[in-house]
Design an enzyme around this catalytic site. Structure first.
Site, PDB file in Angstrom:
ATOM      1  N   LEU A 197       0.725  -1.218   0.129  1.00 54.72           N
ATOM      2  CA  LEU A 197       0.124   0.012   0.037  1.00 54.72           C
ATOM      3  C   LEU A 197       0.867   1.237  -0.093  1.00 54.72           C
ATOM      4  O   LEU A 197       2.186   1.100   0.540  1.00 54.72           O
ATOM      5  CB  LEU A 197      -0.831   0.057   1.282  1.00 54.72           C
ATOM      6  CG  LEU A 197      -1.937  -0.914   1.401  1.00 54.72           C
ATOM      7  CD1 LEU A 197      -2.759  -0.789   2.699  1.00 54.72           C
ATOM      8  CD2 LEU A 197      -2.829  -0.953   0.195  1.00 54.72           C
ATOM      9  N   ASP A 198       0.426   2.237  -0.643  1.00 58.71           N
ATOM     10  CA  ASP A 198       1.240   3.560  -0.618  1.00 58.71           C
ATOM     11  C   ASP A 198       1.452   4.009   1.067  1.00 58.71           C
ATOM     12  O   ASP A 198       0.723   3.724   1.701  1.00 58.71           O
ATOM     13  CB  ASP A 198       0.458   4.684  -1.199  1.00 58.71           C
ATOM     14  CG  ASP A 198       0.283   4.501  -2.696  1.00 58.71           C
ATOM     15  OD1 ASP A 198       0.967   3.973  -3.196  1.00 58.71           O
ATOM     16  OD2 ASP A 198      -0.686   5.390  -3.166  1.00 58.71           O
ATOM     17  N   MET A 199       2.394   4.621   1.293  1.00 60.74           N
ATOM     18  CA  MET A 199       3.054   4.994   2.625  1.00 60.74           C
ATOM     19  C   MET A 199       1.657   5.572   3.349  1.00 60.74           C
ATOM     20  O   MET A 199       1.493   5.388   4.335  1.00 60.74           O
ATOM     21  CB  MET A 199       3.949   5.972   2.415  1.00 60.74           C
ATOM     22  CG  MET A 199       4.563   6.415   3.800  1.00 60.74           C
ATOM     23  SD  MET A 199       5.756   7.571   3.707  1.00 60.74           S
ATOM     24  CE  MET A 199       5.096   9.072   3.189  1.00 60.74           C
TER      25      MET A 199
END
Length: 223
Positions: free
Chosen positions: A66-68
């Site tokens: 997942l994106d940060m």
């Protein structure tokens, strides 16, 4: 409160793992917003979900990211055999994912499908962009869940068919409804309206790689 500067990494404190499910084959966890899924470049970006999990569960292996700034459900494999099995399920698109987001404006029409080819915007990386000549195909289905007139924003369900980097963020931007708090793609007021990216991985479904049992995990968004 303003979103964090995209040039700095300030991971949330390690207060333990939020494990939704665990057995001998896989782990299902909630990742907090602001934490990298895997180590980034540089000594200051080594703290991440993968490292935190592996410090406690040695055979855990990352299968997807997942994106940060995105929070929510992630799956990790237990050991190399399960890593291969779960990778196959992802490649064959047999793992279902559902996201919830708050976006600027009111979605109209309230349902639809976005099909846009994406590629890295190299001079401005990690940003991605639409490129009809060189981009890789990407598909997202969206549905309006509710409209909040006092905030002039919409709660939407996003179901990606593909898993391109920043796919949901760029697709919503292209639709004219940027995700609130997005420090890469939102500008002005829409960037300042939330202290974080208001995007949450809220559901993941698959068949268990050992038993074939259908599994469905959910996580309520914290916004």
């Amino acid at each position: 409160m303003k979103p964090a500067d995209p040039g700095t990494y300030q991971p949330p404190p390690d207060t333990g793992l939020d494990i939704i499910y665990q057995d001998e084959a896989l782990l299902i966890l909630n990742k907090p917003s602001g934490l990298l899924s895997v180590p980034g470049r540089g000594v200051d970006k080594q703290d991440c979900l993968a490292r935190r999990v592996q410090a406690r569960i040695a055979d855990a292996m990352i299968v997807h990211r997942l994106d940060m700034d995105t929070s929510g459900i992630m799956i990790m494999a237990r050991g190399a055999d399960m890593h291969r099995a779960l990778n196959r399920l992802f490649q064959q698109r047999e793992i279902g994912k559902r996201y919830i987001a708050l976006v600027a404006g009111r979605l109209d029409p309230p349902t639809g499908t976005i099909r846009l080819p994406l590629i890295t915007d190299w001079p401005n990386r990690p940003r991605q962009k639409v490129d009809h000549r060189l981009g890789k195909p990407s598909v997202t289905h969206y549905r309006l869940l509710s409209y909040q007139p006092e905030q002039v924003c919409s709660r939407v369900e996003l179901i990606p068919e593909t898993g391109r980097s920043h796919q949901l963020r760029v697709h919503m931007l292209a639709l004219g409804h940027v995700i609130l708090g997005d420090n890469l793609y939102a500008e002005g007021e829409n960037r300042q309206r939330a202290p974080r990216l208001l995007l949450h991985a809220s559901e993941l479904s698959l068949r268990h790689p050992l038993t074939g049992e259908p599994l469905r995990f959910t996580s309520e968004p914290p916004f």
